[in-house]
Design a protein around this motif. Structure first.
Motif, PDB file in Angstrom:
ATOM      1  N   THR A  25       7.474  -0.683   4.295  1.00  0.00           N
ATOM      2  CA  THR A  25       6.669  -1.890   4.186  1.00  0.00           C
ATOM      3  C   THR A  25       5.344  -1.627   3.496  1.00  0.00           C
ATOM      4  OG1 THR A  25       5.743  -1.455   6.382  1.00  0.00           O
ATOM      5  CG2 THR A  25       7.692  -2.872   6.270  1.00  0.00           C
ATOM      6  N   THR A  26       5.059  -0.367   3.135  1.00  0.00           N
ATOM      7  CA  THR A  26       3.806  -0.041   2.466  1.00  0.00           C
ATOM      8  C   THR A  26       3.884  -0.417   0.992  1.00  0.00           C
ATOM      9  OG1 THR A  26       3.445   1.836   3.937  1.00  0.00           O
ATOM     10  CG2 THR A  26       2.181   1.805   1.902  1.00  0.00           C
ATOM     11  N   MET A  27       2.933  -1.152   0.541  1.00  0.00           N
ATOM     12  CA  MET A  27       2.899  -1.566  -0.857  1.00  0.00           C
ATOM     13  C   MET A  27       2.251  -0.471  -1.695  1.00  0.00           C
ATOM     14  SD  MET A  27       1.826  -5.567  -0.557  1.00  0.00           S
ATOM     15  CE  MET A  27       2.117  -5.844  -2.291  1.00  0.00           C
ATOM     16  N   MET A  28       2.974   0.008  -2.684  1.00  0.00           N
ATOM     17  CA  MET A  28       2.465   1.044  -3.579  1.00  0.00           C
ATOM     18  C   MET A  28       1.879   0.390  -4.825  1.00  0.00           C
ATOM     19  SD  MET A  28       3.029   3.620  -1.748  1.00  0.00           S
ATOM     20  CE  MET A  28       2.533   4.901  -2.904  1.00  0.00           C
ATOM     21  N   GLN A  37      -9.737  15.214 -12.878  1.00  0.00           N
ATOM     22  CA  GLN A  37      -8.680  14.207 -12.890  1.00  0.00           C
ATOM     23  C   GLN A  37      -7.436  14.710 -12.166  1.00  0.00           C
ATOM     24  OE1 GLN A  37      -9.899  11.657 -14.204  1.00  0.00           O
ATOM     25  NE2 GLN A  37      -8.333  10.209 -14.803  1.00  0.00           N
ATOM     26  N   GLY A  38      -7.102  15.978 -12.386  1.00  0.00           N
ATOM     27  CA  GLY A  38      -5.942  16.551 -11.712  1.00  0.00           C
ATOM     28  C   GLY A  38      -6.118  16.548 -10.205  1.00  0.00           C
ATOM     29  N   ALA A  39      -7.328  16.916  -9.756  1.00  0.00           N
ATOM     30  CA  ALA A  39      -7.605  16.928  -8.315  1.00  0.00           C
ATOM     31  C   ALA A  39      -7.558  15.523  -7.739  1.00  0.00           C
ATOM     32  CB  ALA A  39      -8.979  17.559  -8.064  1.00  0.00           C
ATOM     33  N   MET A  40      -8.090  14.556  -8.476  1.00  0.00           N
ATOM     34  CA  MET A  40      -8.143  13.192  -7.978  1.00  0.00           C
ATOM     35  C   MET A  40      -6.751  12.562  -7.901  1.00  0.00           C
ATOM     36  SD  MET A  40      -9.771   9.735  -9.482  1.00  0.00           S
ATOM     37  CE  MET A  40      -8.150   9.374 -10.151  1.00  0.00           C
ATOM     38  N   PHE A  94      -2.792   5.120  -3.444  1.00  0.00           N
ATOM     39  CA  PHE A  94      -3.220   3.737  -3.331  1.00  0.00           C
ATOM     40  C   PHE A  94      -2.087   2.911  -2.738  1.00  0.00           C
ATOM     41  CE2 PHE A  94      -5.352   5.656  -6.970  1.00  0.00           C
ATOM     42  CZ  PHE A  94      -6.678   5.458  -6.625  1.00  0.00           C
ATOM     43  N   CYS A  95      -2.361   2.263  -1.615  1.00  0.00           N
ATOM     44  CA  CYS A  95      -1.321   1.474  -0.960  1.00  0.00           C
ATOM     45  C   CYS A  95      -1.968   0.243  -0.333  1.00  0.00           C
ATOM     46  CB  CYS A  95      -0.594   2.298   0.093  1.00  0.00           C
ATOM     47  SG  CYS A  95      -1.672   3.278   1.153  1.00  0.00           S
ATOM     48  N   GLY A  96      -1.725  -0.891  -0.922  1.00  0.00           N
ATOM     49  CA  GLY A  96      -2.307  -2.120  -0.381  1.00  0.00           C
ATOM     50  C   GLY A  96      -3.193  -2.798  -1.401  1.00  0.00           C
ATOM     51  N   GLY A  97      -4.508  -2.846  -1.110  1.00  0.00           N
ATOM     52  CA  GLY A  97      -5.459  -3.528  -1.975  1.00  0.00           C
ATOM     53  C   GLY A  97      -5.514  -2.921  -3.366  1.00  0.00           C
ATOM     54  N   SER A 133      -8.370   3.650  -1.776  1.00  0.00           N
ATOM     55  CA  SER A 133      -7.418   4.697  -1.400  1.00  0.00           C
ATOM     56  C   SER A 133      -7.161   4.699   0.100  1.00  0.00           C
ATOM     57  CB  SER A 133      -7.962   6.063  -1.831  1.00  0.00           C
ATOM     58  OG  SER A 133      -7.153   7.097  -1.334  1.00  0.00           O
ATOM     59  N   CYS A 134      -5.902   4.998   0.453  1.00  0.00           N
ATOM     60  CA  CYS A 134      -5.551   5.113   1.866  1.00  0.00           C
ATOM     61  C   CYS A 134      -5.425   6.589   2.258  1.00  0.00           C
ATOM     62  CB  CYS A 134      -4.247   4.367   2.151  1.00  0.00           C
ATOM     63  SG  CYS A 134      -2.882   4.836   1.067  1.00  0.00           S
ATOM     64  N   THR A 135      -5.952   7.469   1.411  1.00  0.00           N
ATOM     65  CA  THR A 135      -5.928   8.909   1.666  1.00  0.00           C
ATOM     66  C   THR A 135      -7.232   9.325   2.320  1.00  0.00           C
ATOM     67  OG1 THR A 135      -4.631   9.160  -0.357  1.00  0.00           O
ATOM     68  CG2 THR A 135      -5.552  11.165   0.586  1.00  0.00           C
ATOM     69  N   ASP A 136      -7.165  10.362   3.153  1.00  0.00           N
ATOM     70  CA  ASP A 136      -8.371  10.923   3.758  1.00  0.00           C
ATOM     71  C   ASP A 136      -9.307  11.368   2.626  1.00  0.00           C
ATOM     72  OD1 ASP A 136     -10.333  12.167   5.162  1.00  0.00           O
ATOM     73  OD2 ASP A 136      -9.049  13.633   6.150  1.00  0.00           O
ATOM     74  N   PRO A 137     -10.523  10.802   2.552  1.00  0.00           N
ATOM     75  CA  PRO A 137     -11.391  11.053   1.396  1.00  0.00           C
ATOM     76  C   PRO A 137     -12.131  12.385   1.432  1.00  0.00           C
ATOM     77  CG  PRO A 137     -12.496   9.593   2.936  1.00  0.00           C
ATOM     78  CD  PRO A 137     -11.126   9.867   3.502  1.00  0.00           C
ATOM     79  N   HIS A 138     -12.043  13.148   2.530  1.00  0.00           N
ATOM     80  CA  HIS A 138     -12.885  14.336   2.663  1.00  0.00           C
ATOM     81  C   HIS A 138     -12.586  15.390   1.599  1.00  0.00           C
ATOM     82  CE1 HIS A 138     -13.273  12.556   6.747  1.00  0.00           C
ATOM     83  NE2 HIS A 138     -14.532  12.955   6.579  1.00  0.00           N
ATOM     84  N   LEU A 139     -11.302  15.631   1.330  1.00  0.00           N
ATOM     85  CA  LEU A 139     -10.943  16.648   0.342  1.00  0.00           C
ATOM     86  C   LEU A 139     -11.402  16.254  -1.054  1.00  0.00           C
ATOM     87  CD1 LEU A 139      -9.515  19.242  -0.519  1.00  0.00           C
ATOM     88  CD2 LEU A 139      -7.383  17.939  -0.687  1.00  0.00           C
ATOM     89  N   ILE A 140     -11.115  15.007  -1.452  1.00  0.00           N
ATOM     90  CA  ILE A 140     -11.507  14.564  -2.786  1.00  0.00           C
ATOM     91  C   ILE A 140     -13.017  14.526  -2.934  1.00  0.00           C
ATOM     92  CG2 ILE A 140     -11.466  12.093  -2.250  1.00  0.00           C
ATOM     93  CD1 ILE A 140     -10.338  13.732  -5.538  1.00  0.00           C
TER      94      ILE A 140
END
Length: 315
Positions: free
Chosen positions: A9-12, A164-167, A173-176, A193-200
């Motif tokens: 159900t996750t929108m990509m 860019q490669g790291a990002m 991105f899932c949703g908005g 982004s729906c990813t944990d932002p700490h690493l980026i």
């Protein structure tokens, strides 16, 4: 358009919507006119500097060689963002595919990084000219000039590719998919982004330090040395000449890093979209226009060459 994976159900997200200046929709024609005139003036001013330096013997020195590189960079930099922004001002459908968005972000980062390195190189050139005037022609020879310019471009594009490669590998991105900005910038993308932002964030901070702090530190050291030498000059005329040699570049450096600090170092700018857009306009639209104006208005050699060119054209 966003699509749904079978069994999930996750929108990509496969494309984004650039909101731009949606809150000023009624002023879109006026904004188009203003930004269009500024863009044409930016392209014309920078290309005119390139033509002047290429055709006038008196301007074919290391300082103006680096200025030509800066002018070419500014043309590419503003052309990466402004033309699409102008089109978006006049249309309802402001969708941009993820691939195009990533490409725009890449060139934005690559050209911005290159400018940081190029400004540092230009400050080093001024350091040699002021502090070692008798040895300057031998020190800043043609081969070194070419190497420093090519190195600036390669470094900027290489660092941007690493970023860019790291990002791309870290952000999902899932949703908005609505970017509250007038181009694909990192901060608005991170908010989607729906990813944990700490690493980026850690990777971004490291690469930002490499791109901005190192060349900015070299620029500060160069001008510190210049200042110490100029202040110890016995004659007032010598001091004025030295300051006039560096003043144009110093204004450009202050304008460039000042706007970067406003956008990326001031917390409030990132939290308030209107402020972020306003400050972003400074370095994407205003700064590329100001550079040729600053160098032409504050530089006697450029003004003389421009006057000579007009006399030839209209004689």
């Amino acid at each position: 358009m966003p699509f749904v994976r079978p069994g999930n159900t996750t929108m990509m997200v496969t494309e984004f919507i650039i909101l731009g200046f949606g809150e000023l929709k009624k002023l879109s024609p006026l904004l188009f006119l203003v930004f269009g005139i500024v863009y044409l003036a930016t392209i014309s001013g920078n290309l005119l500097l390139v033509v002047l330096v290429s055709t006038q013997q008196v301007l074919q020195t290391p300082m103006y060689f680096f200025l030509v590189n800066l002018s070419c960079l500014e043309v590419c930099y503003t052309s990466n963002i402004v033309p699409r922004m102008l089109v978006d001002l006049l249309r309802e459908n402001r969708a941009i595919s993820m691939v195009c968005c990533i490409i725009q972000l890449y060139f934005f980062g690559a050209l911005g990084s290159t400018e940081c390195y190029l400004l540092a190189v230009m400050s080093y050139d001024r350091y040699l000219a002021v502090c070692w005037p008798l040895h300057y022609p031998a020190l800043m020879h043609k081969t070194l000039c070419m190497g420093l310019a090519i190195g600036s471009w390669l470094s900027g594009f290489t660092v941007a590719a690493a970023f860019q490669g790291a990002m791309v590998s870290s952000l999902n991105f899932c949703g908005g998919n609505e970017i509250d900005h007038f181009f694909c910038d990192l901060k608005p993308l991170q908010k989607l982004s729906c990813t944990d932002p700490h690493l980026i964030n850690l990777v971004c901070m490291s690469l930002t330090a490499l791109v901005t702090l190192v060349p900015f530190g070299l620029t500060l050291v160069s001008y510190w040395r210049i200042l110490s030498v100029v202040l110890h000059m016995p004659s007032t005329t010598g001091r004025q000449k030295a300051f006039s040699t560096c003043s144009s570049h110093l204004v450009v450096v202050t304008l460039f890093y000042g706007t970067l600090i406003l956008v990326y170092a001031v917390p409030l700018a990132g939290q308030v979209p209107t402020l972020h857009k306003t400050f972003s306009l400074l370095y994407t639209v205003v700064t590329p226009l100001c550079n040729p104006l600053i160098y032409s208005l504050k530089n006697k050699d450029v003004k003389d060459a421009l006057r000579k060119k007009f006399l030839i054209l209209f004689s």
